[in-house]
Every structure is written in C-alpha cells, then in structure tokens.
Enzyme design. Sequence first.
Site, short mmCIF file in Angstrom:
data_model
loop_
_atom_site.label_atom_id
_atom_site.label_comp_id
_atom_site.label_asym_id
_atom_site.label_seq_id
_atom_site.Cartn_x
_atom_site.Cartn_y
_atom_site.Cartn_z
N ASP A 28 0.91 -1.07 -0.05
CA ASP A 28 -0.10 0.04 -0.10
C ASP A 28 0.90 1.16 0.01
O ASP A 28 2.00 1.24 0.78
CB ASP A 28 -0.91 -0.03 1.32
CG ASP A 28 -2.16 1.03 1.09
OD1 ASP A 28 -2.43 1.35 -0.17
OD2 ASP A 28 -2.54 1.45 2.18
N ASN A 76 -10.81 -2.81 -4.71
CA ASN A 76 -10.39 -2.02 -5.81
C ASN A 76 -11.08 -1.59 -7.13
O ASN A 76 -10.42 -0.66 -7.58
CB ASN A 76 -8.78 -2.27 -5.97
CG ASN A 76 -7.99 -2.17 -4.53
OD1 ASN A 76 -6.89 -2.95 -4.36
ND2 ASN A 76 -8.13 -0.94 -3.94
C1 IPE Z 1 -5.65 -2.51 0.29
O1 IPE Z 1 -4.84 -1.24 -0.03
C2 IPE Z 1 -5.39 -3.43 -1.14
C3 IPE Z 1 -3.91 -3.36 -1.70
C4 IPE Z 1 -2.81 -2.92 -1.34
C5 IPE Z 1 -3.91 -4.20 -2.72
P1 IPE Z 1 -6.09 -0.20 -0.20
O2 IPE Z 1 -5.42 1.08 -0.50
O3 IPE Z 1 -7.20 -0.68 -1.19
O4 IPE Z 1 -6.96 -0.08 1.29
P2 IPE Z 1 -7.82 0.95 2.09
O5 IPE Z 1 -8.67 1.17 1.01
O6 IPE Z 1 -6.73 1.98 2.33
O7 IPE Z 1 -8.39 0.15 3.23
C1 IPE Z 2 -1.72 0.25 -3.28
O1 IPE Z 2 -1.41 1.60 -3.22
C2 IPE Z 2 -1.97 -0.51 -4.57
C3 IPE Z 2 -3.40 -0.72 -4.64
C4 IPE Z 2 -4.23 -0.84 -3.79
C5 IPE Z 2 -3.75 -1.45 -6.06
P1 IPE Z 2 -2.52 2.41 -3.21
O2 IPE Z 2 -2.94 2.90 -4.71
O3 IPE Z 2 -3.70 2.28 -2.37
O4 IPE Z 2 -1.81 3.81 -2.74
P2 IPE Z 2 -2.69 4.94 -1.63
O5 IPE Z 2 -2.92 4.13 -0.60
O6 IPE Z 2 -3.61 5.49 -2.38
O7 IPE Z 2 -1.43 5.90 -1.18
MG MG Z 3 -4.10 2.43 -0.40
#
Ligand code: IPE
Ligand code: IPE
Ligand code: MG
Length: 248
Positions: A28, A76
């Site tokens: 993340d 997602n």
């Molecule tokens: C969790 O991260 C999913 C992945 C890293 C693939 P998210 O960014 O989707 O989670 P939330 O929305 O902050 O809980």
């Molecule tokens: C994790 O990074 C990747 C996926 C969830 C696919 P994020 O895209 O959630 O990054 P932040 O949390 O917005 O910084």
């Molecule tokens: Mg995230």
Amino acid sequence: MAFFKSKEDRQVQVDFDHLPRHIAIIMDGNGRWAKKRGLPRTAGHAAGAENFRTIATYCKDIGLDYLTVYAFSTENWKRPAEEVGAIMGLLKKYLLEAIGRMERDRVKMEFFGDLSPLTPELRELCERTREISKHYEGCQVNICLNYGGRDELLRAARAYAQDCLEGRADPNHLGESQFSDYLFSRGVPDPDLVIRPSGELRLSNFLLWQSAYAEFYFTDVLWPDFSKEELHKAIAAFQGRSRRFGGV
Ligand code: IPE
Ligand code: IPE
Ligand code: MG
C-alpha cells in the site's frame, strides 16, 4: 546472524537461519508516493510494481519459503477505470517478464482471488505462469488479485455446502484443516508475519482466516520506498516477538 545499519543509524539484527516461513505484504501507498512527487497515481503503481520485483527476488535469495502480496482487492474496482486499467497493464507487463525469466528464477507462482473478471488475456497469462512454475520448489510467491478475505470465506462456505449436499463432505467432520482446503491458500501455511507499509493500521480484507495468529508489522514508509532495509527491520521486529498461540 547478520547486522545492518538502518537509515536511523540503528543496528538491525536479522537471524537468517530463523526466518519466518511465510511473509505477507499489503503493498500500500503507491498513490501517496506519486502525489508527494507531483506525479499521477499510475506512476506510483509503476514504482510499486518495480519494488515488488526487487523485494520478491530478495525474499527468494534469502531463502524465504512463502511470500504473499496483496496486489488488487475485491474493493479496488471502485477506483477510476483509468487507474484500474493502468494496474492491469502493469500486471500484464510483470507476468510477461516473469514468464520470460521463469527458468532462471524458478519461483513457484500462485494467484489468490477470483480471476474471472480479468480480461481473457490476463487470465491466460496467470494460468500460464501458474502452470510453468507449478513444479518449482524452494520459494513460492502468491499474488492476491481481485482478492478479498470475505469473498474467499464465502466461496469456501458455498463450495463446502455443495460438497455436503452431494455427499462428498459431512458437516460433523469439518475441522479447521478441512475448511482451509476450500480457501485460495490451500496447501500454503498461514502467514507468520503480515507487513503493511503506508501508515494505515488495518487489514483491508486481507487473509482474514489465515492471519489468526500472524504477527503484524506496520510502518509509515510507502510501498515503493519499502526497501530491503525496511524488510530487515520487519523481520528483526518479528524475531523479537514472543508467539504464544494462546499458551503460556
Ligand atoms: C489494500 O489497500 C489493497 C492493496 C494494497 C492491494 P487499499 O489502499 O485498497 O486499502 P484501503 O482502502 O486504504 O483500506
Ligand atoms: C496500493 O497503493 C495499490 C493498490 C491498492 C492497487 P494505493 O493505490 O492504495 O496507494 P494509496 O493508499 O492511495 O497511497
Ligand atoms: Mg491504499
């Protein structure tokens, strides 16, 4: 035993003879990494994918048995189509490269999640990756794609109920290990250590069943910056914990 200097100049001590058997990572923070640099979120995903290559290779090199990464959750899909498309494009690029290197890397690759909503091309690449690498031994990397812990449990419950209806299973004999066989992670031991970079303190639907007794490690470092040194810190923290599994 090996010592490393962390960025804060603190010595980090990792015992490579007693690594956790299975590390799981919620990758993340890609979006925030890009935002900090004035870049589009997709640039963060590209940097995150690159870091996944680095960390997965390193895990294999140090002799880790299992690495599971959360790449795309069942939630997602709520993101803008352009971002989802970019992530899927990066996945395709990664799989094509991985297939090209497979003979050299010899890492067994699995996918946890419902792959059916992916494009036929991506599904075929996942299937090919799984098929070519299925006999490799030593290190297994599981990529969680369209994965959700609740979705996994519901699917397992449905499949189990169907087996009961058709006489293949008897509810009086359902134990934890039988139920585990209905999960995407069948055959894979539970994670010992779950790492979440980016400062968020939640599981976000990751490995709900499997994390029952996992140790957690949270850090504010964003996934594209989560280096080998950060991994050392996580492993060292794990090695300093006392795991009791409900005992004394
Ligand atoms: C969790 O991260 C999913 C992945 C890293 C693939 P998210 O960014 O989707 O989670 P939330 O929305 O902050 O809980
Ligand atoms: C994790 O990074 C990747 C996926 C969830 C696919 P994020 O895209 O959630 O990054 P932040 O949390 O917005 O910084
Ligand atoms: Mg995230």
